[in-house]
Write a protein that holds these residues in place. Sequence first.
Motif, mmCIF file in Angstrom:
data_model
loop_
_atom_site.group_PDB
_atom_site.id
_atom_site.type_symbol
_atom_site.label_atom_id
_atom_site.label_comp_id
_atom_site.label_asym_id
_atom_site.label_seq_id
_atom_site.Cartn_x
_atom_site.Cartn_y
_atom_site.Cartn_z
ATOM 1 N N THR A 231 33.011 -48.563 -10.406
ATOM 2 C CA THR A 231 32.998 -47.191 -9.557
ATOM 3 C C THR A 231 32.147 -46.039 -9.956
ATOM 4 O OG1 THR A 231 35.304 -48.134 -9.030
ATOM 5 C CG2 THR A 231 34.758 -45.860 -8.294
ATOM 6 N N GLU A 253 40.351 -49.832 -2.815
ATOM 7 C CA GLU A 253 40.319 -49.380 -4.061
ATOM 8 C C GLU A 253 41.227 -48.151 -4.310
ATOM 9 O OE1 GLU A 253 38.560 -50.409 -7.211
ATOM 10 O OE2 GLU A 253 38.539 -52.325 -5.846
ATOM 11 N N ARG A 254 41.174 -47.414 -5.101
ATOM 12 C CA ARG A 254 42.417 -46.468 -5.582
ATOM 13 C C ARG A 254 42.085 -45.196 -4.684
ATOM 14 N NH1 ARG A 254 40.007 -48.799 -9.842
ATOM 15 N NH2 ARG A 254 41.430 -49.647 -11.368
ATOM 16 N N GLU A 257 40.777 -42.037 -6.815
ATOM 17 C CA GLU A 257 39.463 -41.996 -7.102
ATOM 18 C C GLU A 257 38.537 -41.355 -5.883
ATOM 19 O OE1 GLU A 257 38.829 -45.888 -9.629
ATOM 20 O OE2 GLU A 257 37.978 -46.324 -7.481
ATOM 21 N N ASP A 321 32.554 -50.580 -2.447
ATOM 22 C CA ASP A 321 33.428 -50.770 -3.560
ATOM 23 C C ASP A 321 35.092 -51.154 -3.341
ATOM 24 O OD1 ASP A 321 34.640 -50.725 -6.204
ATOM 25 O OD2 ASP A 321 34.506 -48.366 -6.380
HETATM 26 MG MG LIG Z 1 36.332 -49.116 -9.645
#
Ligand SMILES: [Mg+2]
Lengths: 573, 466
Positions: A231, A253-254, A257, A321
């Motif tokens: 990332t 993903e998060r 983030e 991602d």
């Molecule tokens: Mg990552």
Amino acid sequence: MTGRLGRIRRVSGPLVEATGLDGVTMADLVELGPARLPAEAVAIRDEVVTLQAYEYTGGLRPGDVAISRGEPLSAGLGPGLLGGVFDGLLRSLVGAPEYLFPGRREEPAATTLWHFVPEAKEGDEAWPGVRIGTVDGVGLEHRVLVPPGVAGRLDWVADEGPHTLAEPVARVGEAAIALQTRWPIRRPRPVLERLNGGVPLFTGQRVLDLLYPVAQGSAAAVPGGFGTGKTMLLQQIAKWSDADAIVYVGCGERGNELADTLQELRELDDPRRGGRLADRTVIIANTSNMPMMAREASIYSGLTVAEYLRDMGYHTVVIADSTSRWAEARREFASRTRQLPAEEGYPADLPSSLAAFYERAGRFRTLSGAEASVTVIGAVSPAGGDMTEPVTAHTQRFVRCLWTLDRDLAYARHYPSVSWRGSYSRDAAVIAGWYTGRGDPEWVRRRARVLALLAEADRLAELAELVGVSALPSQERMVLLVGQLIRRAVLQQSATSANDATCAMPKQAALVDAVLTVHDRSVQLVSDGVSATAMEKVDFTPLLRAREDSGSSDVDAVIRRREELLGVLDGLT
Amino acid sequence: MTPPTQLEFCDVRQVVGPLVVLKRVEGVGWDEFAQVRLPSGETRQGLVLEVDEDTAVVQILQGTQGIGLSGVRLAFEGRPLHIPVGEGWLGRVCDGLGQPRDGGPPVFGETLRPVAGAPMNPVARATPSEPVLTGVSAIDALTTLVRGQKLPIFSVAGLPHLELATQIAAQAHAGDEPFKVVFAGMGLSHPDAAAVRDVLEERAAAGELTLFLNTADDPVIERVLTPRLALTVAEYLAFVRGQHVLVVVADMTSYAEAVREVSAARGEVPGRRAYPGYLYSDLASLYERCGRIAGRPGSVTLVPVLTMPGGDITHPVPDLTGYITEGQIVLSRSLHERGIFPPVDVLGSLSRLMRKGAGPGRTRPEHVDLAAQLVAALARSGQAADLAELVGAAALTETDRRYLGFAKVFEGTFLRQRIDEARTLDQTLDLAWQVISMLPRRELAMLDHEALDSHYREVVPDGASP
Ligand SMILES: [Mg+2]
Ligand SMILES: Nc1ncnc2c1ncn2[C@@H]1O[C@H](COP(=O)(O)OP(=O)(O)OP(=O)(O)O)[C@@H](O)[C@H]1O
């Protein structure tokens, strides 16, 4: 669009079966239940249509309605994409509530007025790609083009002034052209032709720009276990690469983030065009807790947006991602539809769908005649860090650049942890040609020497583990030393550093040259009789700190450090 | 709050593992919640896993023991499981489904919330930016926990991870701001559960803690809900009541096993180690519920504890967890064997959000550099120790010997801590300076002069030259 009315008969998570949807075709959009949840037709058997729902289906019952919209799953494309944040189906998340409950949301952009400035006039010939006008907005100039499939003469063009997305601004025969057009996300947008070419995409990351460069319009993958820095690397490319526009797809993903990326892009200035970096970026956020199937679609939404911007003549980069989460969503759905699983439960079409994904990258002549590109960069998250698992293994077949992240390097806090053993760039040869033609023929030589020294240093390090460093000849100990210097003075680059987050090509060249010059001098000195131990005791800190201590394009500072160190070395004789 | 209208059915056709297949059902939706009444009068709870025309597949949370084809009635509530939320949970001890275990009355709330939660809009999130202090030096100094972060503890069977998690739950605070703890235990043995209750007693009595306890002999399938209840309670306290809430869940491996059991009973295609392919998304639907919301005062911070079967970090549960969480705290068997508590493997541990929650204005200005320097010095000490094993300590350079001495003091005075010892941040960082002062100043390139001048006091071991 009035749709056909069917009835739901089975619900199992995102898998829904309905009957009575006569005339529905594969990939058509169908809305489910009272909340009208979006779903896509993925199989048709006799009366029964299998649907993949894009939202949480809790509470959906047999007997509830299913309405076919008569068009494939499509994204609305128009002004307002740049600087925006969208979910996997390209619905705006800006202005949406704090918690995303399933069902229809008001699109806040629907009422926004955009200032249209016509360029074409009534009576002009119109075919796909012809410019009708522009729209003032954030970031890049937004160009309104005749969409694919429309041709004839412009019967009417709106005057300069404000328009909503849905309002027509031109008419060609029956076709009304609005600021927003719709496009089925799984279908590549048309171009005139594919072009060859080897213009490097500058990333600002030394290990990539020097060792594993990627060309505009190429495809690259970043495999690496958790915490190896995928990332961070992709975020760096989103920030510092020299593309016109970035489409950043956070696929499974998060949330934290994404919030962080968004905040940083909004704060950072675009070094090339001015304005904020956020203004050249479209963020598609389908975090891991958002519905799994919309995650599957998010990848295609991202590609479609990039192609739309490409069609205006821009060089775009799509960052995904992580592609593994997309593949997993496909696997999950395949297993619910009881498809025969192939490798590790993935459906048998995994390789072909990966290939189709990376094939949407390329350098093209657009319908308008411009040269523009879509570069695709995907993270891969191998289960258990196992690089032989199907997604990683097949991805390698379809990309031109592989930037493999190494767990040991990350564990040693060597970032970016791009391995010089497991990575490659099949674009390097054409890019070498480009540099040679553009007045930096030294790039080729620098790259070759660095790669050779790294390989040699690795070989010697293995040997030294067996026999001890002191058993090696002095010349070889100098190679071990330069291996350290290359890693620490050139390849390491902290994303959190104020000076070193990005690095201009001249500074990179200066750093590499400094290390190579120091190495040449060291080799000379030991052959003149200076002991290898004395060389190893030298304080190389000035060289090691040069990348951090000087600005991202400060060549002179690097040269001063080099001279300082050479002075110390000369004092050894 | 009118009770939802219920539909009742009783035509059971199959009972397989934790699942019941029901026929002649009408008007029941996917993921609905059901009350199950057995002929004995006992009631259980169920969740709808699939509806197909007039058939429903229902997962019974307490298991299907005693359920046959006749005499069972399932009443459907017309919506997914909701629980009451509010401050009524504070100070309570409940089982894995939220039923009181402390002899008190059932918990009533201010309002009802679905336990599955809903995804937080990533645009509405605020980036985590302040620390949660745990009083544990290894964590506060080196892997700082940040409000809104998810930071798991990776351990193996036999290590004191539960003790560490309980210590964190007992000691953690957010400075002067209101702070609450929700602790969810899954598959705990009775002695472990009793120990947890004991240590957290004080905090519970102060009305700062909710305890959900599913013990090893409790129904396995109810564990699927336990962390969801905990997070639902926490979300409300955080985002409606403006509290900073720490959620500790132990052991996530037991949770994942319950998920696997349901999946197997459904005959789903098994993935790695027979865990279902959706385990990643399932874990994410829990872990991602922590965070902060822009413009609201509270936060949810999550510390999941998990044991890696066979110590294997590539096992699906730690692997998928690592792919979702923001770093990890890894416990080491060898430290434990040397009698060091907490046995935190500093080099293998990382808090990815540390930079956001530590440093100037958050903790102390030199904190982040000091931590980086300690970690780098430990890495170097490790190399020196490896070398010493090959060639003997006597053959090491003096600098390497200083590193060995440093590592020893680090473990003995900094890392090692009593299980009930809460160190303030200043105590922790001062201790860190004391330890790093075992090294010569020239080795401390990551610290700036100002910080060194004010904190560094070199300790020269006997027989070494300064
Ligand atoms: Mg990552
Ligand atoms: N280029 C870098 N510069 C500085 N630190 C880095 C860099 N790359 C990685 N790191 C460190 O490693 C941590 C993990 O990196 P990152 O989040 O990019 O991993 P990842 O490969 O995306 O992991 P996951 O698969 O779990 O998402 C970061 O939080 C940071 O501490």
